[in-house]
Design a protein around this motif. Structure first.
Motif, short mmCIF file in Angstrom:
data_model
loop_
_atom_site.label_atom_id
_atom_site.label_comp_id
_atom_site.label_asym_id
_atom_site.label_seq_id
_atom_site.Cartn_x
_atom_site.Cartn_y
_atom_site.Cartn_z
N GLU A 57 -77.37 -114.75 -102.38
CA GLU A 57 -77.09 -114.61 -101.36
C GLU A 57 -76.61 -112.93 -101.26
OE1 GLU A 57 -73.27 -115.32 -98.14
OE2 GLU A 57 -73.55 -116.56 -99.80
N LEU A 58 -75.92 -112.53 -102.21
CA LEU A 58 -75.64 -111.08 -102.35
C LEU A 58 -76.66 -110.18 -102.71
CD1 LEU A 58 -72.11 -111.58 -104.41
CD2 LEU A 58 -72.30 -110.79 -102.12
N GLY A 59 -77.82 -110.73 -103.03
CA GLY A 59 -78.96 -109.86 -103.07
C GLY A 59 -78.97 -109.26 -104.71
N ILE A 60 -78.55 -109.93 -105.54
CA ILE A 60 -78.37 -109.38 -106.76
C ILE A 60 -79.42 -110.12 -107.73
CG2 ILE A 60 -76.73 -108.69 -108.86
CD1 ILE A 60 -74.46 -108.74 -106.89
N PRO A 61 -80.64 -109.91 -107.87
CA PRO A 61 -81.56 -110.81 -108.79
C PRO A 61 -81.33 -110.93 -109.96
CG PRO A 61 -82.43 -108.63 -107.68
CD PRO A 61 -81.19 -108.83 -107.13
N ARG A 62 -80.90 -109.81 -110.38
CA ARG A 62 -80.81 -109.79 -112.23
C ARG A 62 -79.56 -110.78 -112.39
NH1 ARG A 62 -77.61 -107.25 -116.05
NH2 ARG A 62 -76.47 -106.41 -114.53
N ARG A 63 -78.46 -110.94 -111.87
CA ARG A 63 -77.57 -111.98 -111.97
C ARG A 63 -78.17 -113.33 -111.94
NH1 ARG A 63 -73.61 -110.31 -115.50
NH2 ARG A 63 -72.50 -108.46 -114.79
N ALA A 64 -78.83 -113.70 -110.59
CA ALA A 64 -79.58 -114.89 -110.48
C ALA A 64 -80.41 -115.39 -111.45
CB ALA A 64 -80.29 -114.93 -109.10
N ALA A 65 -81.18 -114.46 -112.14
CA ALA A 65 -82.22 -114.81 -113.05
C ALA A 65 -81.48 -115.31 -114.29
CB ALA A 65 -83.10 -113.65 -113.22
N GLN A 66 -80.28 -114.41 -114.74
CA GLN A 66 -79.64 -114.63 -115.87
C GLN A 66 -78.96 -116.28 -115.58
OE1 GLN A 66 -76.89 -111.33 -116.00
NE2 GLN A 66 -78.08 -110.14 -117.51
N LEU A 67 -78.51 -116.42 -114.77
CA LEU A 67 -78.07 -117.77 -114.39
C LEU A 67 -79.24 -118.80 -114.65
CD1 LEU A 67 -75.28 -116.86 -111.75
CD2 LEU A 67 -75.07 -118.19 -113.85
N GLU A 68 -80.36 -118.72 -114.18
CA GLU A 68 -81.36 -119.64 -114.45
C GLU A 68 -81.82 -119.72 -115.88
OE1 GLU A 68 -84.93 -118.29 -112.15
OE2 GLU A 68 -83.40 -117.91 -110.25
#
Length: 355
Positions: free
Chosen positions: A177-188
């Motif tokens: 939602e915040l538009g921080i794709p790197r953090r999202a991918a690290q969580l994946e």
């Protein structure tokens, strides 16, 4: 030209992107360590360079060409969620102390000081009113959820793994939602690790494979995903294929100048060779890992001892030595509440595979 009043890891990372440099090239450009740059990009606003490094970053920005400065300004602005009002000074102050708490939590988790980490996390997550947070507060809240998931994953009971999955999922949704794709991918990637730890090896390996080519992740994270494909394959008994994949990951760590990850790859290669029945190579790889890894934290010591003990236990001639090494690993795991490692040690003892 945009100036930076106070550099955090976020601004330092954005400057690297604006200069279009690799992590290694950027570190050399600034005269700092590769791990320092990686830490900036990993922790983002949760870390601040030392004062002398702040001056170095100021100089690097000033000396950048006009195109790079423009890119930096655009990256710095970024997509932002609209705020209804200005953030009060008290909230800014709380953001700073919150970020400092997160740095302390990272150190606690690295040392497996779970009790103090849990205290800090409960204080932050219990106090936060999500609907009242601005973008910075939401970022810190997402980081808190992530670290809480890390805490549960490291403790590693079956219930902990279920809780870690929920926490990681909530953090992933927030960073998306915040538009921080790197953090999202690290969580994946973290979610795939939990899937593997839960015994679902095929879906974990499939997800790791997808993430090895995911441009949202940095090069080191993609290399780790490749290594973990091999881990899942080895656990599933496909050791020959696992050795091939792990070897490719080890080569990437050499290229990226990541010696600790390289040593971890040697440890995992040792276990894969054990699974393939080649104890000579298994012992050679575990000796290489022990000679080159730092293994400073309790978790690292338990992992290397478990791998070493597993190999020794496989040969009847070294069975007694293997049990001694596993006893030592069990004592450390029990002392620090490393439940997943205790289950792994029990599984090793019960395997009964001898040559």
């Amino acid at each position: 030209m945009t100036s930076v009043r106070r550099w955090t890891g976020r601004e330092a990372g954005l400057l690297r992107q604006a200069l279009r440099m690799s992590v290694r090239g950027y570190a050399a450009h600034l005269g700092v360590g590769i791990r320092t740059v990686s830490k900036w990009e990993k922790l983002g606003t949760g870390t601040c360079p030392w004062p002398d490094t702040q001056a170095i970053l100021d100089t690097a920005l000033t000396r950048a060409d006009a195109a790079a400065q423009t890119r930096f300004e655009q990256l710095l602005a970024g997509p932002r969620r609209p705020l209804l009002s200005r953030t009060p000074v008290s909230a800014v102050d709380d953001h700073e102390t919150w970020a400092e708490d997160l740095e302390r939590i990272v150190v606690c988790l690295d040392r497996q000081d779970f009790d103090f980490a849990a205290t800090l996390l409960e204080r932050r997550l219990g106090r936060a009113q999500v609907r009242d947070l601005d973008d910075r507060g939401l970022y810190l809240y997402g980081r808190s959820l992530t670290l809480s998931g890390d805490l549960r994953r490291l403790q590693g009971t079956l219930q902990d793994l279920l809780t870690a999955r929920r926490l990681y999922t909530d953090a992933h949704d927030l960073f998306t939602e915040l538009g921080i794709p790197r953090r999202a991918a690290q969580l994946e990637l973290s979610l795939a690790v939990v899937t593997e730890m839960s015994g679902r090896l095929t879906p974990a390996a499939t997800r790791y494979q997808q993430l090895t080519d995911d441009e949202r992740l940095g090069s080191a994270d993609r290399a780790r995903a490749l290594l973990w494909i091999g881990t899942a394959l080895a656990k599933d008994g496909r050791n020959t294929f696992a050795i091939q994949v792990m070897g490719q990951a080890a080569e990437r760590f050499v290229e990226l100048d990541e010696p600790e990850d390289w040593a971890t790859a040697q440890q995992k290669l040792a276990l894969a060779h054990r699974g393939a029945g080649d104890l000579t190579r298994a012992l050679a790889y575990i000796d290489t890992a022990r000679s080159n890894g730092r293994f400073e934290s309790p978790l690292q010591r338990v992992q290397i001892d478990t791998a070493h003990g597993h190999i020794l236990l496989t040969d009847r001639a070294t069975r007694s030595a293997g049990n001694d090494v596993l006893d030592r690993a069990s004592d450390i795991a029990r002392q620090y509440g490393l439940n997943h490692q205790l289950r792994s040690i029990k599984s090793v003892r019960n395997s009964g595979e001898y040559v």
